[in-house]
Design an enzyme around this catalytic site. Structure first.
Site, PDB file in Angstrom:
ATOM      1  N   CYS A   1       0.841  -1.201   0.000  1.00 21.82           N
ATOM      2  CA  CYS A   1       0.000   0.000   0.000  1.00 21.82           C
ATOM      3  C   CYS A   1       0.877   1.251   0.000  1.00 21.82           C
ATOM      4  O   CYS A   1       0.564   2.235  -0.681  1.00 21.82           O
ATOM      5  CB  CYS A   1      -0.927   0.021   1.215  1.00 21.82           C
ATOM      6  SG  CYS A   1      -2.393  -1.013   1.061  1.00 21.82           S
TER       7      CYS A   1
ATOM      8  N   ASP B   1      10.688  -6.724  -8.215  1.00 25.66           N
ATOM      9  CA  ASP B   1      10.889  -7.316  -6.897  1.00 25.66           C
ATOM     10  C   ASP B   1      12.255  -6.893  -6.351  1.00 25.66           C
ATOM     11  O   ASP B   1      13.253  -6.878  -7.067  1.00 25.66           O
ATOM     12  CB  ASP B   1      10.803  -8.843  -6.999  1.00 25.66           C
ATOM     13  CG  ASP B   1      10.629  -9.495  -5.640  1.00 25.66           C
ATOM     14  OD1 ASP B   1       9.549 -10.043  -5.377  1.00 25.66           O
ATOM     15  OD2 ASP B   1      11.585  -9.450  -4.829  1.00 25.66           O
TER      16      ASP B   1
ATOM     17  N   GLY C   1       3.810 -19.794   1.271  1.00 21.40           N
ATOM     18  CA  GLY C   1       5.041 -19.009   1.187  1.00 21.40           C
ATOM     19  C   GLY C   1       4.812 -17.513   1.084  1.00 21.40           C
ATOM     20  O   GLY C   1       5.718 -16.773   0.701  1.00 21.40           O
TER      21      GLY C   1
ATOM     22  N   HIS D   1      -0.410  -8.371   0.975  1.00 20.95           N
ATOM     23  CA  HIS D   1      -1.132  -7.524   0.016  1.00 20.95           C
ATOM     24  C   HIS D   1      -1.038  -8.301  -1.288  1.00 20.95           C
ATOM     25  O   HIS D   1       0.082  -8.567  -1.770  1.00 20.95           O
ATOM     26  CB  HIS D   1      -0.490  -6.133  -0.065  1.00 20.95           C
ATOM     27  CG  HIS D   1      -1.132  -5.200  -1.042  1.00 20.95           C
ATOM     28  ND1 HIS D   1      -1.555  -3.919  -0.688  1.00 20.95           N
ATOM     29  CD2 HIS D   1      -1.400  -5.326  -2.361  1.00 20.95           C
ATOM     30  CE1 HIS D   1      -2.073  -3.314  -1.751  1.00 20.95           C
ATOM     31  NE2 HIS D   1      -1.976  -4.153  -2.786  1.00 20.95           N
TER      32      HIS D   1
ATOM     33  N   HIS E   1      -0.457 -10.038  -4.594  1.00 22.16           N
ATOM     34  CA  HIS E   1       0.482  -9.739  -5.670  1.00 22.16           C
ATOM     35  C   HIS E   1       0.709 -10.973  -6.512  1.00 22.16           C
ATOM     36  O   HIS E   1       0.789 -12.085  -5.997  1.00 22.16           O
ATOM     37  CB  HIS E   1       1.823  -9.226  -5.123  1.00 22.16           C
ATOM     38  CG  HIS E   1       2.432 -10.090  -4.074  1.00 22.16           C
ATOM     39  ND1 HIS E   1       2.026 -10.077  -2.753  1.00 22.16           N
ATOM     40  CD2 HIS E   1       3.429 -11.012  -4.132  1.00 22.16           C
ATOM     41  CE1 HIS E   1       2.743 -10.941  -2.053  1.00 22.16           C
ATOM     42  NE2 HIS E   1       3.601 -11.526  -2.876  1.00 22.16           N
TER      43      HIS E   1
ATOM     44  N   HIS F   1       3.512 -12.667  -8.755  1.00 22.49           N
ATOM     45  CA  HIS F   1       4.910 -12.667  -9.204  1.00 22.49           C
ATOM     46  C   HIS F   1       4.936 -12.993 -10.695  1.00 22.49           C
ATOM     47  O   HIS F   1       4.238 -13.917 -11.140  1.00 22.49           O
ATOM     48  CB  HIS F   1       5.711 -13.772  -8.501  1.00 22.49           C
ATOM     49  CG  HIS F   1       5.883 -13.611  -7.031  1.00 22.49           C
ATOM     50  ND1 HIS F   1       7.041 -13.123  -6.474  1.00 22.49           N
ATOM     51  CD2 HIS F   1       5.052 -13.891  -5.995  1.00 22.49           C
ATOM     52  CE1 HIS F   1       6.924 -13.115  -5.152  1.00 22.49           C
ATOM     53  NE2 HIS F   1       5.724 -13.580  -4.833  1.00 22.49           N
TER      54      HIS F   1
HETATM   55  P1  5GP Z   1       5.563 -13.313  -1.178  1.00 18.37           P
HETATM   56  O1  5GP Z   1       6.521 -14.229  -0.480  1.00 18.37           O
HETATM   57  O2  5GP Z   1       4.695 -12.570  -0.218  1.00 18.37           O
HETATM   58  O3  5GP Z   1       4.778 -14.015  -2.271  1.00 18.37           O
HETATM   59  O4  5GP Z   1       6.459 -12.297  -1.988  1.00 18.37           O
HETATM   60  C1  5GP Z   1       6.783 -11.030  -1.513  1.00 18.37           C
HETATM   61  C2  5GP Z   1       7.817 -10.481  -2.452  1.00 18.37           C
HETATM   62  O5  5GP Z   1       7.919  -9.087  -2.193  1.00 18.37           O
HETATM   63  C3  5GP Z   1       9.211 -11.068  -2.251  1.00 18.37           C
HETATM   64  O6  5GP Z   1       9.671 -11.650  -3.480  1.00 18.37           O
HETATM   65  C4  5GP Z   1      10.067  -9.876  -1.812  1.00 18.37           C
HETATM   66  O7  5GP Z   1      11.369  -9.903  -2.357  1.00 18.37           O
HETATM   67  C5  5GP Z   1       9.256  -8.697  -2.303  1.00 18.37           C
HETATM   68  N1  5GP Z   1       9.385  -7.494  -1.466  1.00 18.37           N
HETATM   69  C6  5GP Z   1       9.303  -7.429  -0.121  1.00 18.37           C
HETATM   70  N2  5GP Z   1       9.443  -6.157   0.309  1.00 18.37           N
HETATM   71  C7  5GP Z   1       9.620  -5.409  -0.806  1.00 18.37           C
HETATM   72  C8  5GP Z   1       9.834  -4.004  -1.009  1.00 18.37           C
HETATM   73  O8  5GP Z   1       9.891  -3.193  -0.090  1.00 18.37           O
HETATM   74  N3  5GP Z   1       9.975  -3.590  -2.305  1.00 18.37           N
HETATM   75  C9  5GP Z   1       9.924  -4.457  -3.358  1.00 18.37           C
HETATM   76  N4  5GP Z   1      10.076  -3.938  -4.579  1.00 18.37           N
HETATM   77  N5  5GP Z   1       9.727  -5.784  -3.199  1.00 18.37           N
HETATM   78  C10 5GP Z   1       9.583  -6.252  -1.935  1.00 18.37           C
HETATM   79 ZN    ZN Z   2      -1.848  -3.232   1.212  1.00 18.48          ZN
END
Ligand code: 5GP
Ligand code: ZN
Length: 124
Positions: free
Chosen positions: A7, A30, A102, A107, A109, A111
């Site tokens: 957010c 990422d 994982g 929020h 997203h 990938h």
């Molecule tokens: P999840 O594990 O929740 O599916 O993936 C979260 C992703 O967000 C991870 O690949 C991580 O590297 C990325 N991420 C976490 N914090 C940040 C941030 O502050 N900026 C960006 N650009 N990516 C982030």
């Molecule tokens: Zn959010």
């Protein structure tokens, strides 16, 4: 949503390498890429997980799904079929949901991960 990092990125309160933006969606690289190309597509509105979506989010999820191949192509990991009919390029799309899925950032997203292999790590 207070204390939600995505957010805050959507609100431009913290920086990110933004690669696409419209009224509903944001896409940015990422911070810890798993592959040569690794970006995230997020809705601007806060939805914690895919499991929190309902029928009113159908169009939003469709927009995310259609944006993925478009941006992948623009960034150099598009999917195509060559003149011999052989598949070329391509990318992985992934929604992690919950701890066993994982998910680290709550929020929603998608990938989008691509580029020449081997990749640095697998998220699957
Ligand atoms: P999840 O594990 O929740 O599916 O993936 C979260 C992703 O967000 C991870 O690949 C991580 O590297 C990325 N991420 C976490 N914090 C940040 C941030 O502050 N900026 C960006 N650009 N990516 C982030
Ligand atoms: Zn959010």
């Amino acid at each position: 949503m207070d204390n939600c990092i995505f957010c805050k990125i959507a609100a431009k309160q913290i920086p990110a390498q933004i690669i696409y933006e419209d009224d509903d969606l944001l896409a940015f690289n990422d911070i810890n890429p798993a592959a040569p190309i690794h970006f995230l597509i997020v809705p601007k509105k806060h939805l914690a997980t895919l499991a929190d979506c309902n029928a009113s989010d159908t169009a939003l999820l469709g927009k995310i799904s259609l944006l993925a191949p478009k941006l992948a192509k623009e960034l150099g990991c598009g999917y195509s079929v060559d003149t011999n009919g052989a598949p070329q390029g391509g990318f992985k799309t992934l929604f992690n949901t919950g701890p066993d899925g994982g998910q680290e950032v709550y929020h929603l997203h998608m990938h989008v991960i691509g580029g020449p292999r081997p990749w640095r790590r697998s998220l699957a």
